[in-house]
Design a protein around this motif. Sequence first.
Motif, PDB file in Angstrom:
ATOM      1  N   GLY A  20       0.795  -1.229   0.000  1.00 34.05           N
ATOM      2  CA  GLY A  20       0.000   0.000   0.000  1.00 34.05           C
ATOM      3  C   GLY A  20       0.822   1.271   0.000  1.00 34.05           C
ATOM      4  O   GLY A  20       0.255   2.360  -0.092  1.00 34.05           O
ATOM      5  N   GLY A  21       2.152   1.169   0.079  1.00 35.57           N
ATOM      6  CA  GLY A  21       2.916   2.420   0.018  1.00 35.57           C
ATOM      7  C   GLY A  21       4.378   2.240   0.376  1.00 35.57           C
ATOM      8  O   GLY A  21       4.734   1.310   1.099  1.00 35.57           O
ATOM      9  N   PHE A  22       5.221   3.137  -0.164  1.00 33.68           N
ATOM     10  CA  PHE A  22       6.666   3.043   0.054  1.00 33.68           C
ATOM     11  C   PHE A  22       7.317   4.361  -0.332  1.00 33.68           C
ATOM     12  O   PHE A  22       6.678   5.245  -0.922  1.00 33.68           O
ATOM     13  N   CYS A  51       6.300  14.083   3.224  1.00 33.64           N
ATOM     14  CA  CYS A  51       6.030  13.191   4.361  1.00 33.64           C
ATOM     15  C   CYS A  51       7.182  13.202   5.369  1.00 33.64           C
ATOM     16  O   CYS A  51       8.348  13.322   5.006  1.00 33.64           O
ATOM     17  N   LYS A  52       6.807  13.046   6.615  1.00 33.09           N
ATOM     18  CA  LYS A  52       7.771  12.817   7.712  1.00 33.09           C
ATOM     19  C   LYS A  52       7.155  11.756   8.620  1.00 33.09           C
ATOM     20  O   LYS A  52       6.243  12.036   9.374  1.00 33.09           O
ATOM     21  N   PHE A  53       7.708  10.541   8.502  1.00 33.62           N
ATOM     22  CA  PHE A  53       7.115   9.440   9.271  1.00 33.62           C
ATOM     23  C   PHE A  53       7.768   9.241  10.619  1.00 33.62           C
ATOM     24  O   PHE A  53       7.374   8.396  11.386  1.00 33.62           O
ATOM     25  N   GLY A 111      -1.322   8.703   8.536  1.00 34.18           N
ATOM     26  CA  GLY A 111       0.043   8.854   9.029  1.00 34.18           C
ATOM     27  C   GLY A 111       0.941   7.655   8.807  1.00 34.18           C
ATOM     28  O   GLY A 111       2.038   7.593   9.337  1.00 34.18           O
ATOM     29  N   ARG A 112       0.480   6.679   7.994  1.00 31.19           N
ATOM     30  CA  ARG A 112       1.268   5.459   7.809  1.00 31.19           C
ATOM     31  C   ARG A 112       2.116   5.506   6.535  1.00 31.19           C
ATOM     32  O   ARG A 112       1.699   6.109   5.545  1.00 31.19           O
ATOM     33  N   LEU A 113       3.263   4.813   6.560  1.00 30.19           N
ATOM     34  CA  LEU A 113       4.043   4.636   5.340  1.00 30.19           C
ATOM     35  C   LEU A 113       3.362   3.616   4.432  1.00 30.19           C
ATOM     36  O   LEU A 113       3.180   3.840   3.247  1.00 30.19           O
TER      37      LEU A 113
END
Length: 259
Positions: free
Chosen positions: A57-59, A85-87, A102-104
Motif C-alpha cells: 500500500g505504500g513506500f 512526508c515525515k514518518f 500517518g502510515r508509510l
Amino acid sequence: MKLLELAIAFFLFLASHLMLTGCVAAYQVTLYLHNKCPFPIWPATAPNTGYPVIADGGFYLPSGQTHCIYAPLTWSGRIWARTGCKFNSNWKPACETGDCNGRLACNGLIGKAPVTLVQIALQENQSKSSFIDVSLVDGYNIPVSVTIRQRPEQCTIRGCLQSVNDVCPQELRVSNKKGKVVACKSACLAFDNDIFCCRNAYGTPEKCQPSVYSKIFKDACPCYYSYAFDTPPPLVNCASEEYAITFCPSGWGDAYISI
Ligand SMILES: *[C@@H]1O[C@H](CO)[C@@H](O)[C@H](O)[C@H]1NC(C)=O
C-alpha cells in the motif's frame, strides 16, 4: 575469447538491468513507478473491494528513482503519490498530500484528497477491456503520466501542460506550513454541492457540465478527468503486462510534458 567476452557483456547487461530496475516479470502485471520530481515522493496504492493490497500500500521513492510493483493479472484499484512526508514523528497526518492515517504502508487505506489519482482496472481475460485513467475529480497534487512500455505511441496518458497548483484559485488551494501551494481541491471536494459533484438533479452527463473550476483543471491537464462526466481519451485496448507510471513526467515546471 570472443565468446567469453560476449558472455561477460551479456552478464553485465543483465546485472545492470536488474540493478537499474530490479524488476522481474512473470504471470503478473509489472508497474514501473518512476519519480522524476526533484523531491522525494511516497507512492501509495489501494485496491478496490475484493482485490488484494499490492506493494504494502505504500513506500518511499527518492527523486530520480524507479521502483517496480506487481499486481495480479486481474486487479482493480488506485495509485497516487504522497508528498512532504515525515514518518519519524508522531504527528498525524505524516504527509502534506495523500496521507493515509500517518502510515508509510497504507495497507488498503485510501489517501486524503486532493491527490492526482491513477485509476486502474486490469483484466486477465483478453476479451474484456483493461482500463486506466487519471482523475482530478477530487483534486490534484502532482502530474503523472501512464504508458504501456512496449507501445507508448498508441497507449499513453500524458502529464500536464502546467502545474495545477500554479493556477489554483485561492478558494481551492491547499498550502503547507510554509505557505506553498501543494495541492488543489476540485470544486466538488471544496464546496460539496450537486452541481460540481454531478449528483442528484445534476447526476447525468447532460445535466452536469464543465464549470469554471473544472476548466482550469482541463486546460492544465487535458488528458485527465476534470469532473465526473468528463470524457478524456481513455486508455483502453492497451492491455499489457508492463506499465510505466511516471510522476512529474517532464521534471518540474517544464512547459510541455513528455512521457
Ligand atoms: C472471458 O470473458 C468472456 C466475456 O465476458 C467470457 O464469455 C469468457 O467465458 C471469459 N473467459 C474466461 C477464461 O474466463
